[in-house]
Motif scaffolding. Structure first.
Motif, PDB file in Angstrom:
ATOM      1  N   MET A  96       0.851  -1.204   0.000  1.00 31.63           N
ATOM      2  CA  MET A  96       0.000   0.000   0.000  1.00 31.63           C
ATOM      3  C   MET A  96       0.878   1.241   0.000  1.00 31.63           C
ATOM      4  SD  MET A  96      -2.958  -1.299   2.627  1.00 31.63           S
ATOM      5  CE  MET A  96      -3.954   0.182   2.719  1.00 31.63           C
ATOM      6  N   GLU A  97       1.936   1.205   0.799  1.00 32.45           N
ATOM      7  CA  GLU A  97       2.850   2.360   0.871  1.00 32.45           C
ATOM      8  C   GLU A  97       3.538   2.565  -0.478  1.00 32.45           C
ATOM      9  OE1 GLU A  97       3.836   4.073   3.875  1.00 32.45           O
ATOM     10  OE2 GLU A  97       5.944   4.616   3.563  1.00 32.45           O
ATOM     11  N   GLU A  98       3.975   1.449  -1.078  1.00 30.51           N
ATOM     12  CA  GLU A  98       4.712   1.543  -2.341  1.00 30.51           C
ATOM     13  C   GLU A  98       3.851   2.092  -3.475  1.00 30.51           C
ATOM     14  OE1 GLU A  98       7.737  -2.134  -1.427  1.00 30.51           O
ATOM     15  OE2 GLU A  98       6.250  -2.399  -3.011  1.00 30.51           O
ATOM     16  N   CYS A  99       2.546   1.754  -3.464  1.00 29.53           N
ATOM     17  CA  CYS A  99       1.720   2.173  -4.614  1.00 29.53           C
ATOM     18  C   CYS A  99       1.485   3.693  -4.602  1.00 29.53           C
ATOM     19  CB  CYS A  99       0.422   1.383  -4.695  1.00 29.53           C
ATOM     20  SG  CYS A  99      -0.863   1.955  -3.580  1.00 29.53           S
ATOM     21  N   GLY A 100       1.633   4.308  -3.437  1.00 34.34           N
ATOM     22  CA  GLY A 100       1.553   5.770  -3.362  1.00 34.34           C
ATOM     23  C   GLY A 100       0.190   6.340  -3.748  1.00 34.34           C
ATOM     24  N   LYS A 101      -0.836   5.527  -3.723  1.00 37.84           N
ATOM     25  CA  LYS A 101      -2.183   5.988  -4.118  1.00 37.84           C
ATOM     26  C   LYS A 101      -3.144   5.853  -2.935  1.00 37.84           C
ATOM     27  CE  LYS A 101      -2.036   5.724  -8.916  1.00 37.84           C
ATOM     28  NZ  LYS A 101      -0.675   5.646  -9.284  1.00 37.84           N
ATOM     29  N   ASP A 102      -4.324   6.500  -3.047  1.00 35.64           N
ATOM     30  CA  ASP A 102      -5.369   6.273  -2.047  1.00 35.64           C
ATOM     31  C   ASP A 102      -5.928   4.872  -2.267  1.00 35.64           C
ATOM     32  OD1 ASP A 102      -5.025   8.811  -1.115  1.00 35.64           O
ATOM     33  OD2 ASP A 102      -6.651   9.672  -2.316  1.00 35.64           O
ATOM     34  N   VAL A 103      -5.952   4.099  -1.191  1.00 34.11           N
ATOM     35  CA  VAL A 103      -6.391   2.701  -1.327  1.00 34.11           C
ATOM     36  C   VAL A 103      -7.777   2.530  -0.692  1.00 34.11           C
ATOM     37  CG1 VAL A 103      -5.886   0.310  -0.650  1.00 34.11           C
ATOM     38  CG2 VAL A 103      -4.032   1.816  -1.421  1.00 34.11           C
ATOM     39  N   TYR A 104      -8.591   1.672  -1.311  1.00 35.73           N
ATOM     40  CA  TYR A 104      -9.958   1.414  -0.836  1.00 35.73           C
ATOM     41  C   TYR A 104     -10.148  -0.084  -0.603  1.00 35.73           C
ATOM     42  CZ  TYR A 104     -10.657   6.128  -2.539  1.00 35.73           C
ATOM     43  OH  TYR A 104     -10.537   7.470  -2.750  1.00 35.73           O
ATOM     44  N   LEU A 105     -11.056  -0.383   0.335  1.00 35.72           N
ATOM     45  CA  LEU A 105     -11.437  -1.772   0.579  1.00 35.72           C
ATOM     46  C   LEU A 105     -12.905  -1.918   0.204  1.00 35.72           C
ATOM     47  CD1 LEU A 105     -10.795  -4.581   1.850  1.00 35.72           C
ATOM     48  CD2 LEU A 105     -11.566  -3.638   4.029  1.00 35.72           C
ATOM     49  N   ASP A 106     -13.182  -2.863  -0.675  1.00 39.72           N
ATOM     50  CA  ASP A 106     -14.561  -3.061  -1.124  1.00 39.72           C
ATOM     51  C   ASP A 106     -15.108  -4.382  -0.590  1.00 39.72           C
ATOM     52  OD1 ASP A 106     -16.960  -2.943  -2.430  1.00 39.72           O
ATOM     53  OD2 ASP A 106     -16.165  -3.483  -4.407  1.00 39.72           O
ATOM     54  N   VAL A 107     -16.209  -4.294   0.165  1.00 40.35           N
ATOM     55  CA  VAL A 107     -16.902  -5.519   0.593  1.00 40.35           C
ATOM     56  C   VAL A 107     -18.350  -5.490   0.087  1.00 40.35           C
ATOM     57  CG1 VAL A 107     -15.522  -5.927   2.693  1.00 40.35           C
ATOM     58  CG2 VAL A 107     -17.562  -4.496   2.849  1.00 40.35           C
ATOM     59  N   SER A 108     -18.724  -4.438  -0.621  1.00 41.67           N
ATOM     60  CA  SER A 108     -20.136  -4.217  -0.963  1.00 41.67           C
ATOM     61  C   SER A 108     -20.735  -5.394  -1.742  1.00 41.67           C
ATOM     62  CB  SER A 108     -20.303  -2.916  -1.753  1.00 41.67           C
ATOM     63  OG  SER A 108     -19.589  -3.014  -2.963  1.00 41.67           O
ATOM     64  N   PHE A 109     -19.877  -6.053  -2.564  1.00 41.89           N
ATOM     65  CA  PHE A 109     -20.387  -7.144  -3.402  1.00 41.89           C
ATOM     66  C   PHE A 109     -20.828  -8.366  -2.578  1.00 41.89           C
ATOM     67  CE2 PHE A 109     -15.861  -7.429  -2.849  1.00 41.89           C
ATOM     68  CZ  PHE A 109     -15.672  -8.737  -2.454  1.00 41.89           C
ATOM     69  N   LEU A 110     -20.481  -8.391  -1.275  1.00 43.32           N
ATOM     70  CA  LEU A 110     -20.914  -9.515  -0.429  1.00 43.32           C
ATOM     71  C   LEU A 110     -22.424  -9.460  -0.171  1.00 43.32           C
ATOM     72  CD1 LEU A 110     -18.086  -9.452   2.292  1.00 43.32           C
ATOM     73  CD2 LEU A 110     -18.333 -11.108   0.442  1.00 43.32           C
ATOM     74  N   GLY A 111     -22.989  -8.252  -0.322  1.00 42.79           N
ATOM     75  CA  GLY A 111     -24.439  -8.103  -0.102  1.00 42.79           C
ATOM     76  C   GLY A 111     -24.735  -7.729   1.346  1.00 42.79           C
ATOM     77  N   ARG A 112     -25.804  -6.928   1.495  1.00 47.64           N
ATOM     78  CA  ARG A 112     -26.154  -6.389   2.813  1.00 47.64           C
ATOM     79  C   ARG A 112     -26.362  -7.491   3.866  1.00 47.64           C
ATOM     80  NH1 ARG A 112     -27.666  -1.279   4.449  1.00 47.64           N
ATOM     81  NH2 ARG A 112     -27.528  -0.570   2.305  1.00 47.64           N
ATOM     82  N   GLU A 113     -27.051  -8.556   3.479  1.00 46.15           N
ATOM     83  CA  GLU A 113     -27.402  -9.591   4.461  1.00 46.15           C
ATOM     84  C   GLU A 113     -26.128 -10.216   5.055  1.00 46.15           C
ATOM     85  OE1 GLU A 113     -30.222 -12.441   2.977  1.00 46.15           O
ATOM     86  OE2 GLU A 113     -29.792 -13.774   4.667  1.00 46.15           O
ATOM     87  N   ARG A 114     -25.188 -10.585   4.185  1.00 47.02           N
ATOM     88  CA  ARG A 114     -23.957 -11.230   4.662  1.00 47.02           C
ATOM     89  C   ARG A 114     -23.100 -10.241   5.449  1.00 47.02           C
ATOM     90  NH1 ARG A 114     -19.696 -14.508   1.207  1.00 47.02           N
ATOM     91  NH2 ARG A 114     -18.311 -15.090   2.896  1.00 47.02           N
ATOM     92  N   ILE A 115     -23.069  -8.991   4.976  1.00 49.18           N
ATOM     93  CA  ILE A 115     -22.275  -7.978   5.678  1.00 49.18           C
ATOM     94  C   ILE A 115     -22.811  -7.793   7.098  1.00 49.18           C
ATOM     95  CG2 ILE A 115     -21.768  -5.490   5.766  1.00 49.18           C
ATOM     96  CD1 ILE A 115     -21.455  -5.601   2.698  1.00 49.18           C
TER      97      ILE A 115
END
Ligand SMILES: Cc1cc2nc3c(=O)[nH]c(=O)nc-3n(C[C@H](O)[C@H](O)[C@H](O)COP(=O)(O)OP(=O)(O)OC[C@H]3O[C@@H](n4cnc5c(N)ncnc54)[C@H](O)[C@@H]3O)c2cc1C
Length: 544
Positions: free
Chosen positions: A289-308
């Motif tokens: 993450m440090e090396e890429c030098g970009k803003d990083v995001y974590l996506d869990v939305s595709f798991l669906g509301r119920e599972r989340i």
């Protein structure tokens, strides 16, 4: 009856207290706050164990191998073997005490995937593993309290250890209720005071964990180990007060890390390491993450509301509460933050330090995690360490020393008087803030000799004016007397990092990027008449 003084009442201190009481010892368990406020209650992700009904292919041998590999081969094999072998029984013990683990329809304990592990083996209690374990252990401690075998003392800040002729025989505390120092003597003393988060200011951990105890003991002749290995957790979010942890469970459930480039998502961990890229060990993910030098995001939305909502309720709630982000719809902006300390008080396999009858357990001790800890292994280590220390105290035949600590009490009272004062160029808060800035700058994810030296120079300066540092009398005396030892620990940490001229696990040096066989050992540091001396433990002094 053997008298045991345990300092710190998080999961490690509680495990040791209950284990000592089970062995018919008399325990005094001391801390400034109730156990329910210790950092241990923050642990949400889980605790590792290869239980009877494990994932096909998994084994205790594999848990041992993953732990040694994750630690980059500087944790002792014997200690790690004991840790992993004990894990299934520890889960049973916790269940017996009332910990309610999440279970599968067939009644077996549920497991989730955590970073750096070959199989799903992290057992959890919904989203509150730490709270569940603390509650169960507190209930058991209260039962022994009723039987007179455990006495809990609150509002007591550690001041110093009582050490005579190389043997520990108690400790002096600052009693916040009486505003005076107080000595407690014992046949053995166990330190269970957690990590050193506050050295870095805002982290994922508790500000109660400030490293003072380790720093003070260091000045009293206790050796420290592997201080340079500081774990940056890759997925945290910024809030006003602290860095909030997005548990590794989010990636364990399938969460994906990405950055954006030219309007498209780049799943950089998967591109580099394949399918399991998001669950590489924490040091690897944080560095990428440090090396890429970009803003990083974590996506869990595709798991669906119920599972989340079912599997990641704490992540859902904290993102909504602190950042107004609905993770069922939006990605989470994440960045690495200081999270865990692999280094700390050097202990042998029986958890005794280089001072007789003085033990250390839990996050303040350095033994099982080598250069990088696997998620889920520290709750296990805190509980196991408490049990090992209890067994070893039971069998310890070293001769105790008789003292009432009167001299140390008088010296403490004098120091506390001298510290008071409102006017100073160096108020404690200012020094602590400057220290945190220095530590973050010098001991980031990527280090180099120049930055480390600049950190050493800064901290040395503050140590040189330590006698001028004053605390505001509206603050607790603790803030005043703790600052010098905290600075000493900070300097020791920087010196350890400077001395390790290679990259290994959580310690990455841009000026020494290779891992070197000659450095495959723990760094030990000791304080000798004001001098900081390091050596590599190639002889295995602490592996015995
Ligand atoms: C947000 C978060 C999530 C985590 N999740 C997990 C997880 O899912 N799984 C896992 O294995 N690990 C996890 N960890 C790590 C794990 O929680 C800790 O390593 C572990 O709980 C440490 O337990 P401990 O008993 O050693 O210390 P603590 O729980 O920190 O207890 C320290 C005790 O010492 C006392 N103390 C401190 N200073 C003094 C002093 N000067 N004088 C007297 N007493 C003092 C404190 O009041 C407290 O009672 C997580 C850590 C954080 C921060």
């Amino acid at each position: 009856m053997k008298r045991v003084l345990i300092i710190g009442s998080g999961i490690a201190g509680l495990s040791c207290a209950v284990s000592c009481a089970e062995k018919n010892m008399e325990v005094t368990l001391v801390s400034p706050f109730p156990s329910e406020r210790a950092q241990s209650v923050l642990a949400a992700g889980g605790i590792n164990a290869v239980t009877d009904r494990h994932e096909p292919g998994d084994s205790i041998a594999c848990h041992i191998e993953d732990t040694l590999n994750g630690g980059c081969h500087i944790a002792g094999k014997k200690a790690v073997t004991g840790l992993c072998e004990s894990a299934p029984d520890i889960i049973k013990w916790l269940e017996k005490l009332g910990t309610v683990f999440s279970t599968e329809p067939d009644g077996s304990v549920s497991k989730r995937a955590f970073g750096g592990q070959s199989y799903k083996r992290t057992c959890y209690c919904g989203a509150s593993t730490g709270k569940q374990i603390v509650t169960a252990l507190v209930m058991e401690a209260r039962r022994y309290e009723g039987m007179g075998r455990i006495k809990r003392r609150l509002w007591m800040d550690f001041y110093s250890a009582l050490i005579q002729d190389g043997v520990c025989c108690g400790a002096v505390f600052y009693n916040e209720a009486t505003c005076a120092p107080e000595a407690i003597t014992a046949d053995s003393v166990v330190i269970a005071t957690g990590g050193q988060n506050a050295l870095f200011g805002k982290t994922t951990g508790s500000t109660q964990c400030d490293g003072y105890v380790a720093g003070k003991l260091f000045t009293q002749g206790v050796e420290l180990k592997n201080l340079e290995f500081i774990q940056y957790h890759p997925t945290t979010i910024e809030t006003d007060q602290k860095r909030m942890l997005i548990s590794e469970a989010a990636r364990g459930e399938g969460g994906r890390l990405y950055y954006e480039e030219n309007g498209r998502r780049v799943y950089f961990m998967e591109d580099r390491f394949g399918e399991r890229g998001n669950l590489m060990p924490r040091d690897v993910v944080s560095r990428c993450m440090e090396e890429c030098g970009k803003d990083v995001y974590l996506d869990v939305s595709f798991l669906g509301r119920e599972r989340i909502l079912q599997r990641l309720p704490e992540v859902y709630e904290l993102c909504l509460k602190y950042r107004g982000i609905d993770i069922c719809e939006q990605s989470i902006p994440v960045s690495p933050s200081v999270h865990f300390f692999m280094g700390g008080i050097a202990v042998k396999n029986n958890h005794e330090t280089n001072i007789k009858r003085l033990y250390a357990i839990g996050e303040c001790a350095s033994i099982y995690h080598g250069a990088n800890r696997l998620g889920g292994n520290s709750l296990l280590a805190a509980i196991y360490g408490g049990k090992v220390a209890a067994a070893s105290i039971e069998n310890n035949s070293a001769v105790g020393v008789d003292t009432d600590g009167a001299d140390e009490l008088a010296a403490a009272a004098q120091t506390l008087r001298a510290l008071k004062g409102t006017q100073s160029r160096y108020p404690v808060k200012y020094v602590r803030d400057m220290l945190a800035e220095t530590m973050r700058e010098s001991l980031g994810i990527v280090r180099c000799a120049e930055k480390l030296q600049s950190g050493i120079d800064d901290v040395s300066f503050y140590l040189s004016v330590a006698d001028k540092i004053r605390y505001d009398s509206s603050e607790l005396a603790y803030f005043g007397y703790s600052v010098s030892a905290i600075l000493t620990l900070a300097k020791a940490t920087l010196i350890c990092a400077q001395s390790r001229q290679e990259s290994r696990g959580a310690h990455y040096r841009s000026d020494h990027p290779d891992t070197k066989d000659a450095c495959r050992a723990a760094t030990v540091i000791r304080y000798d008449n004001g001098e900081f001396r390091t050596y590599l433990d190639t002889e295995g002094k602490y592996e015995s």
